[in-house]
Design a protein around this motif. Structure first.
Motif, PDB file in Angstrom:
ATOM      1  N   PHE A   1       3.753   3.433   3.470  1.00 43.47           N
ATOM      2  CA  PHE A   1       3.152   2.030   3.021  1.00 43.47           C
ATOM      3  C   PHE A   1       1.620   2.281   3.720  1.00 43.47           C
ATOM      4  CE2 PHE A   1       7.439  -0.511   3.810  1.00 43.47           C
ATOM      5  CZ  PHE A   1       7.749   0.970   2.987  1.00 43.47           C
ATOM      6  N   ASP A   2       1.369   3.173   4.349  1.00 43.37           N
ATOM      7  CA  ASP A   2      -0.283   3.492   4.281  1.00 43.37           C
ATOM      8  C   ASP A   2      -1.056   2.558   3.577  1.00 43.37           C
ATOM      9  OD1 ASP A   2      -2.253   3.264   6.099  1.00 43.37           O
ATOM     10  OD2 ASP A   2      -2.602   5.477   6.525  1.00 43.37           O
ATOM     11  N   PRO A   3      -1.955   2.214   3.593  1.00 42.11           N
ATOM     12  CA  PRO A   3      -3.665   1.845   2.593  1.00 42.11           C
ATOM     13  C   PRO A   3      -3.807   2.884   2.333  1.00 42.11           C
ATOM     14  CG  PRO A   3      -2.688  -0.051   4.205  1.00 42.11           C
ATOM     15  CD  PRO A   3      -2.474   0.924   4.518  1.00 42.11           C
ATOM     16  N   ALA A   4      -4.118   3.836   3.566  1.00 41.45           N
ATOM     17  CA  ALA A   4      -4.726   5.554   2.977  1.00 41.45           C
ATOM     18  C   ALA A   4      -4.174   6.271   2.085  1.00 41.45           C
ATOM     19  CB  ALA A   4      -5.261   5.985   4.717  1.00 41.45           C
ATOM     20  N   ARG A   5      -3.038   6.534   2.078  1.00 43.63           N
ATOM     21  CA  ARG A   5      -3.322   7.075   1.471  1.00 43.63           C
ATOM     22  C   ARG A   5      -3.004   6.644  -0.670  1.00 43.63           C
ATOM     23  NH1 ARG A   5       2.323   5.566  -0.846  1.00 43.63           N
ATOM     24  NH2 ARG A   5       2.033   7.777  -1.903  1.00 43.63           N
ATOM     25  N   LYS A   6      -2.516   5.281  -0.497  1.00 35.01           N
ATOM     26  CA  LYS A   6      -3.040   4.836  -1.932  1.00 35.01           C
ATOM     27  C   LYS A   6      -4.856   4.892  -2.935  1.00 35.01           C
ATOM     28  CE  LYS A   6      -0.087   1.395  -0.563  1.00 35.01           C
ATOM     29  NZ  LYS A   6       1.984   1.551  -1.185  1.00 35.01           N
ATOM     30  N   ARG A   7      -4.100   5.133  -3.872  1.00 35.36           N
ATOM     31  CA  ARG A   7      -4.916   6.081  -4.793  1.00 35.36           C
ATOM     32  C   ARG A   7      -6.134   4.754  -5.550  1.00 35.36           C
ATOM     33  NH1 ARG A   7      -1.112  10.204  -6.578  1.00 35.36           N
ATOM     34  NH2 ARG A   7       0.263   9.144  -6.183  1.00 35.36           N
ATOM     35  N   PRO A   8      -6.569   4.985  -6.026  1.00 36.87           N
ATOM     36  CA  PRO A   8      -7.548   4.011  -7.239  1.00 36.87           C
ATOM     37  C   PRO A   8      -6.752   4.561  -8.777  1.00 36.87           C
ATOM     38  CG  PRO A   8      -9.345   4.836  -6.656  1.00 36.87           C
ATOM     39  CD  PRO A   8      -7.571   5.463  -5.422  1.00 36.87           C
TER      40      PRO A   8
ATOM     41  N   PRO B   1      -1.372   7.995  -9.679  1.00 34.21           N
ATOM     42  CA  PRO B   1      -1.029   6.873  -8.880  1.00 34.21           C
ATOM     43  C   PRO B   1       0.268   5.806  -9.617  1.00 34.21           C
ATOM     44  CG  PRO B   1      -3.352   7.015  -9.530  1.00 34.21           C
ATOM     45  CD  PRO B   1      -2.999   8.049 -10.662  1.00 34.21           C
ATOM     46  N   VAL B   2       0.809   5.180  -9.326  1.00 32.14           N
ATOM     47  CA  VAL B   2       1.476   4.613  -9.493  1.00 32.14           C
ATOM     48  C   VAL B   2       1.676   2.762  -9.608  1.00 32.14           C
ATOM     49  CG1 VAL B   2       4.559   3.914  -9.968  1.00 32.14           C
ATOM     50  CG2 VAL B   2       3.239   6.408  -9.683  1.00 32.14           C
ATOM     51  N   VAL B   3       1.691   2.405 -10.859  1.00 33.01           N
ATOM     52  CA  VAL B   3       1.811   1.208 -10.828  1.00 33.01           C
ATOM     53  C   VAL B   3       2.933   0.640 -10.807  1.00 33.01           C
ATOM     54  CG1 VAL B   3       0.899  -0.891 -11.953  1.00 33.01           C
ATOM     55  CG2 VAL B   3      -0.597   0.788 -11.618  1.00 33.01           C
ATOM     56  N   SER B   4       3.835  -0.381  -9.294  1.00 37.47           N
ATOM     57  CA  SER B   4       4.959  -0.609  -9.914  1.00 37.47           C
ATOM     58  C   SER B   4       4.917  -2.586 -10.490  1.00 37.47           C
ATOM     59  CB  SER B   4       5.682  -1.124  -8.381  1.00 37.47           C
ATOM     60  OG  SER B   4       7.066  -1.977  -7.828  1.00 37.47           O
TER      61      SER B   4
ATOM     62  N   ILE C   1      11.092  -2.797  -2.032  1.00 35.56           N
ATOM     63  CA  ILE C   1      10.662  -0.968  -1.584  1.00 35.56           C
ATOM     64  C   ILE C   1       9.249  -0.237  -2.202  1.00 35.56           C
ATOM     65  CG2 ILE C   1      11.084   1.032  -0.174  1.00 35.56           C
ATOM     66  CD1 ILE C   1      11.590  -0.868   1.335  1.00 35.56           C
ATOM     67  N   ALA C   2      10.062  -0.671  -3.516  1.00 32.65           N
ATOM     68  CA  ALA C   2       8.507   0.659  -4.568  1.00 32.65           C
ATOM     69  C   ALA C   2       7.807  -0.642  -4.913  1.00 32.65           C
ATOM     70  CB  ALA C   2      10.023   0.867  -6.107  1.00 32.65           C
ATOM     71  N   ASP C   3       7.015  -1.431  -4.469  1.00 31.15           N
ATOM     72  CA  ASP C   3       6.160  -2.717  -4.186  1.00 31.15           C
ATOM     73  C   ASP C   3       5.079  -1.401  -3.663  1.00 31.15           C
ATOM     74  OD1 ASP C   3       6.982  -3.808  -6.714  1.00 31.15           O
ATOM     75  OD2 ASP C   3       8.074  -4.992  -5.431  1.00 31.15           O
ATOM     76  N   PHE C   4       6.255  -1.646  -2.500  1.00 30.12           N
ATOM     77  CA  PHE C   4       5.616  -1.133  -1.270  1.00 30.12           C
ATOM     78  C   PHE C   4       5.008   0.375  -1.341  1.00 30.12           C
ATOM     79  CE2 PHE C   4       7.868  -4.522   0.776  1.00 30.12           C
ATOM     80  CZ  PHE C   4       6.892  -5.136   0.680  1.00 30.12           C
ATOM     81  N   VAL C   5       5.190   0.905  -1.911  1.00 29.79           N
ATOM     82  CA  VAL C   5       5.313   2.341  -1.802  1.00 29.79           C
ATOM     83  C   VAL C   5       4.245   2.611  -2.460  1.00 29.79           C
ATOM     84  CG1 VAL C   5       5.953   4.737  -2.032  1.00 29.79           C
ATOM     85  CG2 VAL C   5       7.641   3.628  -0.158  1.00 29.79           C
ATOM     86  N   ALA C   6       4.173   1.864  -4.036  1.00 28.28           N
ATOM     87  CA  ALA C   6       3.309   2.776  -5.534  1.00 28.28           C
ATOM     88  C   ALA C   6       1.590   1.915  -4.699  1.00 28.28           C
ATOM     89  CB  ALA C   6       3.681   1.501  -6.537  1.00 28.28           C
ATOM     90  N   ASP C   7       0.694   2.561  -5.575  1.00 30.57           N
ATOM     91  CA  ASP C   7      -0.201   2.633  -5.906  1.00 30.57           C
ATOM     92  C   ASP C   7      -0.584   1.320  -5.629  1.00 30.57           C
ATOM     93  OD1 ASP C   7      -1.592   5.506  -5.073  1.00 30.57           O
ATOM     94  OD2 ASP C   7      -0.081   5.454  -6.806  1.00 30.57           O
ATOM     95  N   LEU C   8       0.070   0.935  -6.512  1.00 28.91           N
ATOM     96  CA  LEU C   8      -0.610  -0.984  -6.609  1.00 28.91           C
ATOM     97  C   LEU C   8       0.304  -1.350  -7.205  1.00 28.91           C
ATOM     98  CD1 LEU C   8      -2.976  -2.941  -7.177  1.00 28.91           C
ATOM     99  CD2 LEU C   8      -3.125  -2.117  -9.307  1.00 28.91           C
TER     100      LEU C   8
END
Length: 443
Positions: free
Chosen positions: A131-138, A251-254, A264-271
């Motif tokens: 869930f780390d925001p650092a791994r979230k991609r724009p 990137p994945v949008v949930s 859980i999918a919401d927390f793992v997705a990029d957005l």
């Protein structure tokens, strides 16, 4: 006896309000507190914050009221058709004589065990950094293709396709169908995502297809489904699905459920999007925005080109004017040349006048300066002659000294140069005397 009634069989006559209170007291003593499971029907929330609804199943229904204090503690938005469990008190609403359940707490049916399982998995994956925001991609600003994972029969598919068709009809869409509810849903969702991953680098000109052989280049994936209960959305709380989303090359949008639903999918997705439609709207800027920006850029480019053309046209006109009238340019150059010639003549005349004045001054002073210089040179010559005369050795000889020389004419200046019997010459002021050395004596 005619008209006789047994007092024991005569019912007590109750005032209506008293009967309602008695029934309420009986319910309180017999049933309360009570827990009930059923399906919500006719849910409404008054402006006061109180909630009213019916709780029903296949055999019956009961009217329920949930006052503002208890309703403010809800962690979800109740909806008609949702299966819930409530705790409260049975009572009678005396003004109407209605049986009602005063609800003090409410939860989705079976939510307790499932929610604990949800929290455990959430804590585990969060500790692993999924869930780390650092791994979230724009999200890409202009995706070349969009992948959609949802059910073929879901209303979410219609909402997403309609939003994408309205906003970005030029962007190709690839649909990977999968079950979004039930025990088989997690496995199918994982399989659909993996299929999209395989086609993430493929190229195609198709605008929409069900996993075409030559897929579009996918830059973004939408994982969507409509709202539902915790059990309905449970397929999106799967650990394998979460790890598959984390491995996505794009990137994945949930967009799962409604705004109050979290998986859980919401927390793992990029957005996370609050709804499937919102997910589609986040996927790309509307085409009209890009067309407007393109039109503005084109207008600015056209204006810049027009200004440049006008500037160059002015320069060309100026050059043409100069080229078309060379006589004016020649006249200006001739005038400049005359000015320079006049300056040159004036400078030469001034210089000659200065030289003439200097020459005249020299001519006037030359006799005096020449005589003075000659007198100075004669005086210097006299002084030099006297100094030279003082050095004449003949003057020394006139005082009685003699200059001795050997027979060869070399100066004889030391006793060591003479030997007995040696011939010598003594030079006197008025002549020379030949000598013979008889004897030498050293001092």
């Amino acid at each position: 006896m005619v008209g006789y009634q047994n007092p024991a069989l005569v019912p007590q006559i109750w005032p209506v309000g008293a009967l309602c209170r008695a029934i309420a007291d009986t319910l309180e003593a017999r049933f309360n507190p009570v827990a009930v499971r059923g399906e919500i029907s006719g849910f409404s929330r008054a402006s006061s914050g109180h909630c009213y609804f019916n709780l029903k199943d296949g055999q019956g229904q009961i009217r329920c009221a949930m006052f503002r204090r208890a309703a403010s503690l809800l962690d979800f938005a109740p909806r008609d058709g949702e299966l819930i469990e409530v705790r409260g008190r049975l009572g009678v609403y005396e003004p109407r004589g209605d049986l009602q359940l005063i609800v003090e707490s409410m939860g989705r049916a079976g939510q307790g065990a499932l929610f604990e399982q949800f929290l455990r998995l959430k804590a585990q994956l969060e500790a692993e950094g999924l869930f780390d925001p650092a791994r979230k991609r724009p999200l890409p600003l202009l995706p070349r293709g969009i992948g959609v994972v949802t059910s073929l029969g879901a209303a979410a598919l219609h909402d997403v396709v309609a939003a994408l068709q309205r906003r970005v009809p030029h962007i190709p869409v690839v649909l990977a169908p999968a079950l979004v509810q039930g025990a088989a849903a997690p496995g199918e969702l994982v399989k659909a995502l993996l299929n999209l991953y395989q086609y993430a680098q493929a190229e195609s000109t198709l605008e929409i297809d069900l996993m075409p052989k030559n897929s579009v280049h996918i830059d973004l994936i939408l994982l969507v489904r409509g709202g539902g209960s915790l059990e309905d959305l449970w397929g999106f709380n799967d650990e394998q699905l979460a790890r598959t989303i984390a491995r996505s090359p794009v990137p994945v949008v949930s967009g799962v459920g409604h705004e109050t639903d979290f998986t859980i999918a919401d927390f793992v997705a990029d957005l996370r999007a609050p709804t499937p439609t919102a997910a589609a709207e986040l996927a790309a800027q509307p085409r009209d925005v890009w067309l407007g920006a393109l039109g503005l850029a084109g207008q600015r480019l056209q204006d810049a080109v027009t200004r440049q053309l006008d500037t160059q046209a002015q320069r060309l006109d100026s050059a043409a004017q100069r080229l078309g009238r060379p006589s004016g340019l020649v006249a200006r150059q001739q005038w400049k040349l005359g000015q320079q010639a006049q300056r040159l003549r004036y400078a030469a005349l001034s210089n000659m006048q200065r030289k003439a004045m200097v020459l005249s001054a020299l001519e006037a002073n030359f006799p005096v300066k020449f005589k003075t210089a000659m007198d100075q040179q004669h005086a210097r010559l006299d002084r030099a002659g006297r100094s030279l005369a003082l050095l004449d050795p003949l003057l020394v000889l006139q005082r009685g000294y003699a200059l001795l020389r050997t027979a060869e004419g070399a100066p004889l200046t030391s006793v060591r140069q003479a030997a007995p019997g040696q011939a010598a010459t003594a030079v006197l002021a008025d002549g020379e005397v030949d000598l013979h050395v008889l004897q030498t004596r050293h001092n």
